[in-house]
Design a protein around this motif. Sequence first.
Motif, mmCIF file in Angstrom:
data_model
loop_
_atom_site.group_PDB
_atom_site.id
_atom_site.type_symbol
_atom_site.label_atom_id
_atom_site.label_comp_id
_atom_site.label_asym_id
_atom_site.label_seq_id
_atom_site.Cartn_x
_atom_site.Cartn_y
_atom_site.Cartn_z
ATOM 1 N N ARG A 1 0.844 -1.216 -0.027
ATOM 2 C CA ARG A 1 -0.124 0.016 0.032
ATOM 3 C C ARG A 1 0.934 1.013 -0.030
ATOM 4 O O ARG A 1 0.379 2.219 -0.253
ATOM 5 C CB ARG A 1 -0.834 -0.074 1.168
ATOM 6 C CG ARG A 1 -2.077 -1.196 1.039
ATOM 7 C CD ARG A 1 -2.851 -0.924 2.121
ATOM 8 N NE ARG A 1 -3.966 -2.259 2.284
ATOM 9 C CZ ARG A 1 -5.059 -2.008 1.714
ATOM 10 N NH1 ARG A 1 -5.357 -1.042 1.138
ATOM 11 N NH2 ARG A 1 -6.037 -3.229 1.902
ATOM 12 N N ASN A 2 2.118 1.008 0.505
ATOM 13 C CA ASN A 2 2.933 2.216 0.581
ATOM 14 C C ASN A 2 4.240 2.007 -0.536
ATOM 15 O O ASN A 2 4.932 1.036 -0.197
ATOM 16 C CB ASN A 2 3.639 2.651 1.866
ATOM 17 C CG ASN A 2 4.040 3.918 2.246
ATOM 18 O OD1 ASN A 2 4.840 4.371 1.180
ATOM 19 N ND2 ASN A 2 3.638 4.528 3.299
ATOM 20 N N LYS A 3 4.473 3.096 -1.143
ATOM 21 C CA LYS A 3 5.679 2.672 -2.185
ATOM 22 C C LYS A 3 6.924 2.334 -1.379
ATOM 23 O O LYS A 3 7.641 1.791 -1.997
ATOM 24 C CB LYS A 3 5.747 3.921 -3.001
ATOM 25 C CG LYS A 3 6.662 3.936 -4.198
ATOM 26 C CD LYS A 3 6.635 5.133 -5.120
ATOM 27 C CE LYS A 3 7.664 4.970 -6.147
ATOM 28 N NZ LYS A 3 7.727 6.177 -7.260
ATOM 29 N N SER A 4 7.145 3.265 -0.173
ATOM 30 C CA SER A 4 8.435 3.050 0.407
ATOM 31 C C SER A 4 8.605 1.516 0.860
ATOM 32 O O SER A 4 9.813 1.426 1.215
ATOM 33 C CB SER A 4 8.682 3.845 1.668
ATOM 34 O OG SER A 4 7.466 3.605 2.463
ATOM 35 N N SER A 5 7.503 0.695 1.057
ATOM 36 C CA SER A 5 7.747 -0.646 1.778
ATOM 37 C C SER A 5 7.544 -1.633 0.505
ATOM 38 O O SER A 5 7.480 -2.790 0.886
ATOM 39 C CB SER A 5 6.736 -0.866 3.049
ATOM 40 O OG SER A 5 5.312 -0.603 2.336
ATOM 41 N N CYS A 6 7.255 -1.335 -0.942
ATOM 42 C CA CYS A 6 6.949 -2.383 -1.791
ATOM 43 C C CYS A 6 8.275 -3.099 -1.937
ATOM 44 O O CYS A 6 7.899 -4.385 -2.251
ATOM 45 C CB CYS A 6 6.749 -1.594 -2.962
ATOM 46 S SG CYS A 6 5.413 -0.718 -3.127
ATOM 47 N N GLN A 7 9.362 -2.755 -1.797
ATOM 48 C CA GLN A 7 10.598 -3.785 -1.907
ATOM 49 C C GLN A 7 10.549 -4.780 -0.749
ATOM 50 O O GLN A 7 10.941 -5.849 -1.129
ATOM 51 C CB GLN A 7 11.941 -2.889 -1.597
ATOM 52 C CG GLN A 7 13.084 -3.486 -1.953
ATOM 53 C CD GLN A 7 13.367 -3.854 -3.737
ATOM 54 O OE1 GLN A 7 12.945 -2.938 -4.291
ATOM 55 N NE2 GLN A 7 13.813 -4.999 -3.981
ATOM 56 N N GLU A 8 10.035 -4.400 0.446
ATOM 57 C CA GLU A 8 9.943 -5.160 1.486
ATOM 58 C C GLU A 8 9.098 -6.373 1.212
ATOM 59 O O GLU A 8 9.204 -7.570 1.667
ATOM 60 C CB GLU A 8 9.596 -4.422 2.791
ATOM 61 C CG GLU A 8 9.596 -5.324 4.083
ATOM 62 C CD GLU A 8 10.966 -5.920 4.414
ATOM 63 O OE1 GLU A 8 11.145 -7.057 5.068
ATOM 64 O OE2 GLU A 8 11.988 -5.341 3.963
ATOM 65 N N ALA A 9 7.993 -5.906 0.549
ATOM 66 C CA ALA A 9 6.930 -6.939 0.118
ATOM 67 C C ALA A 9 7.175 -7.969 -0.786
ATOM 68 O O ALA A 9 7.000 -9.091 -0.696
ATOM 69 C CB ALA A 9 5.628 -6.328 -0.701
ATOM 70 N N ILE A 10 8.312 -7.482 -1.600
ATOM 71 C CA ILE A 10 8.811 -8.553 -2.401
ATOM 72 C C ILE A 10 9.687 -9.580 -1.768
ATOM 73 O O ILE A 10 9.854 -10.692 -2.103
ATOM 74 C CB ILE A 10 9.828 -8.025 -3.565
ATOM 75 C CG1 ILE A 10 8.679 -7.190 -4.341
ATOM 76 C CG2 ILE A 10 10.437 -8.942 -4.365
ATOM 77 C CD1 ILE A 10 9.278 -6.178 -5.578
#
Length: 603
Positions: A329-338
Motif C-alpha cells: 500500500r506504501n511505495k516505500s515498503s514495496c521492496q519489503e513486500a517482495i
Amino acid sequence: MGKTIKRFISTLSSPFSEVHNTIKQLVVKGKYDQALELYTAKVHCSHTSSTFLLPSIIKACVHDQLFGFQLHSYVLKNGYSSESAISNSLISMYAKFFETKTAYQLFDTMPDRDIISWNSMINCYYMNGYLLESLELFKEMYNVHGFVPKPELIASVVSACVQTKNFKLGRAIHALTIVDERMETSIFLTTALVDFYWKCCEPDLAFLVFQRMEVKNEVSWTAMISGCVAEELHTEAVELFRSMQFENVKPNRVTLTSLLPACAELTYGKEIHGYAFRHGFDSDAKFSSAVVHMYSGCGGALQTIKNVFDRSTKKDVVMWTALITSYTRNKSSCQEAIKLFNEMLLSGIQPNDVTLLALICACTNLLSVCHGRGMHGYAFTSGLSSHLFIGNSLINMYSKCGFLKDSAQVFQEMSIRDSASWSALINAYGTHGFGDKALERFNEMKESGIKTDSIALLAILSACNHCGLFEEGKEIFDEASKDRSCSITVELYACYIDLLGRAGKLEDASEVISRMPIKPTNRIWSSLISSCKLHGRLEVAERLAHKLAKSEPENAANYALLSLVYAESGNWPGVEDVRRDMKERKLRKSYGFSRIELDDKIL
C-alpha cells in the motif's frame, strides 16, 4: 402396526438389545466407524432383525458410500423400504453423497411421505445446489400437501431465496410465518430473515425483524453487525456491538471479524484487537488475517502488522497475502513486500492469485520491470497467468515501466479479455504517445461486442488528450453523452475539459463546466486555469487561481499554480507574496523523481 409393535418388543427382549443400544450411542457421539464395525460384526452378519437400528446405521455411513449402497440393497431385499423412517434416512444419506437424483427417485417412489420426508428432500436439493428445485418442492409441500414446515427448513428456504434472488418468494414466506399460526418460530429462522432483508438491501426491515426478536443470541447480533458493515453503516455496526455487550451477549470470533472493517473506518480497531486479545481470539488464523487487513486499511504501522503476523500460530496463504498486501500500500515498503514473497516461498506456502496481484502492483509502484518479469514468470509456471485480472495487471505494469511491446504481447496471449483488458491496453498506447493505435484498439473493442464503460472511455479520452487528437476525443465524448446507458463520471468531465482547454476551446470548456450535472472538482478548475495560462488568458487564470487557493488552503499545488500565473504575467511581487504565504503555512510542493533501472541496478 401390530407387526411393527411385535418386532419392536422382540428387539427389546432379544440378547442383541444391548448391542443395539451400544451402536445407537456410538452414532449419537459421532463415532461412526466404531458403530459400523460393531454392526457388521454383531448384527449384520448374524442376520437378526435390525429394523429399528437401520436409521442410525444409515446415518453412520456418511464416510462409507459403498456400505451405504449395501444397506440400501439390504432394505430393498427385506421389504423395509415402505417404512418412512428408513427411507428418510436413506434420502439424507444420498444428500451427503451428492447423489441428488438417486435421493429424488427414492423420495418419488415412497408410498407414504411424512413431514420429515419432505424436509429431507428439500434439504438435499438445497445442500447440493439445486436451489430452484428446493423452492418448488417447498411450495408443493405447503400448497398441495398441506404440510407445515419446521423453522429450520424455512430458514434454509429463505437462504435459497437470497441465493436465487427470489426476493418476492422470501417476503411471501415471511408473511406466511406471521399469518399461519401453525408455523413455529425460532431464533434460527428470525436470524435468517434478518440476513435475508440485509441481502435485499432493505435495512429498515432487517432492523424491524431484529427488534421484534424475543431472544437474541450471538449469531443474531453478528448477522446485524455484518449487514451494517456490508452497507457501510459503520457507526451503527459499532453501536450494535456495544448494545450486544450491554445485553450480556458475548461476541464470538465471527462477530469480531465482521466488525473489523467498520473499525478501520472509525479507528476503533485497537479496542477490538485488545478485546480479542483478552478473550483469546487473537491466535485464530482467520481473525489475525482480518486484523492485518484492518490495520493495513486504516494506515496502521507496518511493525504492528508484522507483530500480529508473527504472533499468529497458523500462517497460511491468506495470512501471508494480508501481510504482503499491507506492505504494497506504501511505495516505500514495496521492496519489503517482495522480500516477504520470497520468505513465503521458502516457508512452503504457495501464493494464490490475490497474492500475485498485490505483488504485481508493488512492481508497478516501484517501476521495476526486473521484479515484474519475475512475477510474470512465476504466474506463468504456476498457471496463475490465465486469471483475467492477473493479465490486466501485467499489461498495466509493463506499460508503467515503459515496455509497451510487452503490454501488447500479454494482451495478445490472453484467452479471455474484458473491458478492463482493453482499457489497460488503450491506456498504454495513449501514455506512450500512440494515439492512433489507441483509437484502433478502441474501435476493435466496440466491434468485438465488449460494452464500453466509464473506464474505457476515460482511457481513450486520456489518449486523445495526451496525443492532441481533439476532434476524435470530442466525437467520442459527444457519442457517450447521448448514450443513456453510459454514465459520465466526474473524471470523464475533467479529462474532456482538459482536452478542450489544451485545444484552446476555453469558452466551450467553460460551457461544459456550467452544464455539468455534478459539482466541478478542484482538479477541473486547476485544468481550466492551466489552459487559460497556456493560451494567454492570464486575467481569467489569475481570478480562478485565487478562488482555487481559497477553496483548498492546505493544497500546495494550488499556490504553485497561482505563482506560475503571476510569473507568466510578470507580476513578481505577487510571486513573492505567494511564496511567503506558503512558507507561513508550512506548505511544500511535492517534487517529481526519475528512476532508471539498468542490469537490475537502480541508477
